[in-house]
Design an enzyme around this catalytic site. Sequence first.
Site, PDB file in Angstrom:
ATOM      1  N   GLY A   1       0.797  -1.181  -0.326  1.00 40.38           N
ATOM      2  CA  GLY A   1       0.105  -0.198  -0.025  1.00 40.38           C
ATOM      3  C   GLY A   1       0.845   1.115   0.064  1.00 40.38           C
ATOM      4  N   ASN A   2       0.449   2.344   0.310  1.00 39.16           N
ATOM      5  CA  ASN A   2       0.948   3.486   0.317  1.00 39.16           C
ATOM      6  C   ASN A   2       0.193   4.466   1.464  1.00 39.16           C
ATOM      7  OD1 ASN A   2      -0.963   5.439  -0.586  1.00 39.16           O
ATOM      8  ND2 ASN A   2      -0.958   4.100  -2.443  1.00 39.16           N
TER       9      ASN A   2
END
Length: 220
Positions: free
Chosen positions: A29-30
């Site tokens: 993810g980020n």
Amino acid sequence: CCTAQLKGKKVIVTAGGTREAIDPVRFIGNHSSGRMGFAIAKAAVLAGADVTLISGVTNLETPLGVKRIDVVSTRDMKQAVDSLYDDADVVIKAAAVADYRVQTPAKDKIKKSEDTLILSMEKNPDILYGLGQRKKNQILVGFAAETTHVIQYGTEKLKKKNLDMLVANDVSAAGAGFKVNTNVATLLFPDGTNEKFDIMDKFDLAAIIIDRVTKIINKS
Ligand code: C5P
């Protein structure tokens, strides 16, 4: 000023980060919090628009009056945006989209037996590029997070993706980018003009973005 400037307009906003599965319990993810996109959805509703917010995983509350569709991966987001695009008047893509996905996510949880783990990844579709290609009368707004050459790289992105406005963030600036409530942005337009703003609250920037979208609609 200008309440109900966007009355009757269908606005789609994407927000937050997408996640790509590694196995049933892990993902790539980020750090996107979704704050910028949620603020834009709120500003658009306050301007009278019919707003659909397509959101990655966040723990933010849906702004009052906004329809929300939750998605996880980039391909989920693409499907949701594409299905609403033909009817939309404005699409604002504030989401931080995963550019790559794990080629073959494991069906079962990966055991920590080996010393190294190599994940093979493949490129995700660029949702916004696809929208630019299919554009009819929609106003298309993109975001770009840059650390150097903000105007140059932003201008290239604006043209390549066939956008009406690009919000370029200098993410190396203090008070800009992920997780914070403020942002530092430059707005770029296809005629080569730009507007540079000092650090401001994300909601204030959202209101400016919606105001500029309204001006673009009124000109066209
Ligand atoms: O090319 P770059 O990722 O910097 O462009 C950022 C803009 O493109 C953002 O508006 C983002 O939401 C959008 N984007 C997208 N699909 C991708 C990558 C980025 O829609 N796969």
